[in-house]
Design a protein around this motif. Structure first.
Motif, PDB file in Angstrom:
ATOM      1  N   LEU A  38      38.653  44.524  52.103  1.00  0.00           N
ATOM      2  CA  LEU A  38      37.951  43.886  50.987  1.00  0.00           C
ATOM      3  C   LEU A  38      37.874  42.374  51.151  1.00  0.00           C
ATOM      4  CD1 LEU A  38      39.021  45.768  47.741  1.00  0.00           C
ATOM      5  CD2 LEU A  38      37.154  46.236  49.329  1.00  0.00           C
ATOM      6  N   GLY A  39      38.910  41.747  51.682  1.00  0.00           N
ATOM      7  CA  GLY A  39      38.886  40.303  51.895  1.00  0.00           C
ATOM      8  C   GLY A  39      39.610  39.496  50.843  1.00  0.00           C
ATOM      9  N   LEU A  40      40.478  40.122  50.037  1.00  0.00           N
ATOM     10  CA  LEU A  40      41.306  39.353  49.114  1.00  0.00           C
ATOM     11  C   LEU A  40      42.335  38.532  49.880  1.00  0.00           C
ATOM     12  CD1 LEU A  40      41.788  42.104  46.401  1.00  0.00           C
ATOM     13  CD2 LEU A  40      40.543  39.956  46.095  1.00  0.00           C
ATOM     14  N   GLN A  41      42.766  37.423  49.296  1.00  0.00           N
ATOM     15  CA  GLN A  41      43.658  36.481  49.963  1.00  0.00           C
ATOM     16  C   GLN A  41      45.108  36.703  49.519  1.00  0.00           C
ATOM     17  OE1 GLN A  41      42.333  34.155  52.288  1.00  0.00           O
ATOM     18  NE2 GLN A  41      40.576  35.504  51.954  1.00  0.00           N
ATOM     19  N   VAL A  42      46.028  36.764  50.460  1.00  0.00           N
ATOM     20  CA  VAL A  42      47.446  36.934  50.160  1.00  0.00           C
ATOM     21  C   VAL A  42      48.026  35.615  49.657  1.00  0.00           C
ATOM     22  CG1 VAL A  42      49.716  37.482  51.106  1.00  0.00           C
ATOM     23  CG2 VAL A  42      47.705  38.765  51.873  1.00  0.00           C
ATOM     24  N   THR A  43      48.682  35.657  48.505  1.00  0.00           N
ATOM     25  CA  THR A  43      49.347  34.459  47.979  1.00  0.00           C
ATOM     26  C   THR A  43      50.869  34.583  48.061  1.00  0.00           C
ATOM     27  OG1 THR A  43      49.216  35.343  45.724  1.00  0.00           O
ATOM     28  CG2 THR A  43      47.444  33.889  46.457  1.00  0.00           C
ATOM     29  N   HIS A  44      51.384  35.798  48.198  1.00  0.00           N
ATOM     30  CA  HIS A  44      52.808  36.042  48.447  1.00  0.00           C
ATOM     31  C   HIS A  44      52.954  37.477  48.889  1.00  0.00           C
ATOM     32  CE1 HIS A  44      57.177  36.043  48.059  1.00  0.00           C
ATOM     33  NE2 HIS A  44      57.039  37.245  47.524  1.00  0.00           N
ATOM     34  N   GLU A  45      53.890  37.704  49.808  1.00  0.00           N
ATOM     35  CA  GLU A  45      54.246  39.082  50.156  1.00  0.00           C
ATOM     36  C   GLU A  45      55.677  39.129  50.634  1.00  0.00           C
ATOM     37  OE1 GLU A  45      52.136  40.905  53.472  1.00  0.00           O
ATOM     38  OE2 GLU A  45      51.550  38.921  54.192  1.00  0.00           O
ATOM     39  N   ARG A  53      44.657  37.064  45.499  1.00  0.00           N
ATOM     40  CA  ARG A  53      43.640  36.433  44.659  1.00  0.00           C
ATOM     41  C   ARG A  53      42.293  36.497  45.367  1.00  0.00           C
ATOM     42  NH1 ARG A  53      43.301  29.823  45.042  1.00  0.00           N
ATOM     43  NH2 ARG A  53      44.345  29.527  47.047  1.00  0.00           N
ATOM     44  N   ALA A  54      41.229  36.334  44.579  1.00  0.00           N
ATOM     45  CA  ALA A  54      39.881  36.280  45.127  1.00  0.00           C
ATOM     46  C   ALA A  54      39.486  34.822  45.369  1.00  0.00           C
ATOM     47  CB  ALA A  54      38.904  36.971  44.183  1.00  0.00           C
ATOM     48  N   MET A  55      38.324  34.623  45.967  1.00  0.00           N
ATOM     49  CA  MET A  55      38.009  33.324  46.556  1.00  0.00           C
ATOM     50  C   MET A  55      37.796  32.199  45.543  1.00  0.00           C
ATOM     51  SD  MET A  55      38.298  34.095  49.687  1.00  0.00           S
ATOM     52  CE  MET A  55      37.856  32.484  50.313  1.00  0.00           C
ATOM     53  N   ILE A 134      39.993  27.370  47.232  1.00  0.00           N
ATOM     54  CA  ILE A 134      39.621  27.838  48.575  1.00  0.00           C
ATOM     55  C   ILE A 134      38.164  28.315  48.623  1.00  0.00           C
ATOM     56  CG2 ILE A 134      41.956  28.467  49.325  1.00  0.00           C
ATOM     57  CD1 ILE A 134      41.293  31.373  48.549  1.00  0.00           C
ATOM     58  N   HIS A 135      37.416  28.106  47.534  1.00  0.00           N
ATOM     59  CA  HIS A 135      36.070  28.687  47.491  1.00  0.00           C
ATOM     60  C   HIS A 135      35.122  28.060  48.515  1.00  0.00           C
ATOM     61  CE1 HIS A 135      35.851  25.243  44.721  1.00  0.00           C
ATOM     62  NE2 HIS A 135      34.559  25.192  45.005  1.00  0.00           N
ATOM     63  N   LYS A 145      33.707  39.643  50.482  1.00  0.00           N
ATOM     64  CA  LYS A 145      33.710  38.266  49.963  1.00  0.00           C
ATOM     65  C   LYS A 145      33.940  38.239  48.447  1.00  0.00           C
ATOM     66  CE  LYS A 145      30.428  36.936  53.579  1.00  0.00           C
ATOM     67  NZ  LYS A 145      30.180  38.302  54.109  1.00  0.00           N
ATOM     68  N   PRO A 146      35.017  38.807  47.977  1.00  0.00           N
ATOM     69  CA  PRO A 146      35.252  38.885  46.531  1.00  0.00           C
ATOM     70  C   PRO A 146      35.473  37.507  45.926  1.00  0.00           C
ATOM     71  CG  PRO A 146      37.230  39.523  47.717  1.00  0.00           C
ATOM     72  CD  PRO A 146      36.147  39.352  48.753  1.00  0.00           C
TER      73      PRO A 146
END
Length: 326
Positions: A38-45, A53-55, A134-135, A145-146
């Motif tokens: 999907l392209g979501l961004q990792v903010t913590h794992e 989060r999304a863009m 980050i957009h 590109k969510p």
């Protein structure tokens, strides 16, 4: 018209939907789906959870994935306007005889946990950790590109009752489907943020989460995702679409994650900020209400959804036959 008049001055001020937490049975498989596909961004794992989060989003997360023995939807989150709204929300839910609890949540300030009268787990907050934008980091854009989380859709055993309660919270109905024979609601779309909906309710055994939706830049992003999924082992996860809804006018695609949680990819609805905007009525017998064009929805779309953690299911009180693909 079966929908109640909007409450323009609700007991506390909800800005928008914010986030969903899913229990997933294989965190690595979920990461491959939500991040790599999907392209979501990792903010913590870490070993037990992934935050995404999304863009366009500045808040820390819109989805939290947590390792669990059984797949479920654990909570739906909403952002409130200011700190006093949290106390007003506590008083409102306590006055309804609903459970209220102040909880600690990573990356969030003071958080109120409760449930609606039908068993949907809810949490409300004002402050979430803010992250750099980050957009315009276009090298990060991938998958569909969510841009942002858009709405939740829930199965409800009594859509009229759900709409009445969420109207009290200040949600305004934009469109609805009415059963001509009974005058009851089959489904309704309700908003706070000025789009067609932050929440929607669909007739069925509930409460269950039908889907979480993400807004994308344009329909071509959906076509790109279909090409990607069909060549990376996810063609079987494509459930419905692409097509265009009559209700909301949105260009859509529905897909399923590795645990079966349904995700809608969504573009091209319309602005609804005017407080006196009249809701649009659709008849349940109008075939274009759910699909202006495109293939009819499969049976799974009407029958399957994510269970809410610890919620007791109630069968639908409205027996009506939607259009189902053969």
């Amino acid at each position: 018209m079966p929908v109640p008049a909007p409450v323009l001055y609700p007991p506390f001020n909800i800005v928008r939907l914010s986030h969903v937490e899913y229990g997933v049975t294989d965190l690595a498989a979920s990461r491959a789906f939500y991040v790599d596909t999907l392209g979501l961004q990792v903010t913590h794992e870490d070993g037990d959870s992934i935050y995404l989060r999304a863009m366009e989003e500045r808040g820390h997360h819109c989805i939290a994935l947590r390792q669990a023995g059984t797949a479920c939807a654990r909570v739906l989150g909403f952002k409130l306007y200011d700190e006093p709204d949290l106390d007003r929300a506590e008083a409102f839910f306590r006055g309804k005889g609903l459970p209220v609890d102040w909880i600690e949540r990573p990356y969030m300030g003071r958080t109120l946990r409760t449930r609606d009268p039908f068993g949907v787990p809810l949490e409300f907050y004002v402050k979430m950790d803010r992250l750099p934008p980050i957009h315009q980091k276009y090298a990060l854009y991938r998958g569909v590109k969510p841009l942002r989380i858009d709405h939740f859709n829930m199965f409800a055993s009594d859509v009229d009752a759900s709409v009445a309660f969420y109207t009290e919270l200040g949600f305004r109905t934009t469109e609805y489907t009415e059963d001509d024979e009974t005058g009851k609601l089959w489904a309704a779309w309700m908003h706070r943020k000025g789009g067609v909906h932050d929440v929607a309710f669909t007739n069925g055994t509930g409460p269950r989460l039908h889907h979480t939706a993400f807004w994308v830049p344009n329909p071509l992003a959906i076509i790109d995702l279909l090409d990607l999924m069909s060549t990376t082992g996810y063609v079987g996860n494509i459930e419905r679409g692409p097509g265009r809804h009559g209700i909301s006018n949105a260009f859509f695609l529905y897909i399923r994650d590795p645990d079966g949680h349904r995700i809608e990819i969504y573009s091209s609805d319309y602005q609804t900020v005017d407080p006196d905007l009249e809701p649009i009525r659709w008849s349940l017998t109008d075939p274009q209400r759910q699909t202006l064009w495109g293939a009819p929805a499969p049976r799974s779309w009407f029958e399957e959804g994510s269970l809410f953690e610890a919620a007791e299911l109630v069968e639908s009180r409205l027996t009506a036959q939607p259009i189902i693909a053969p």
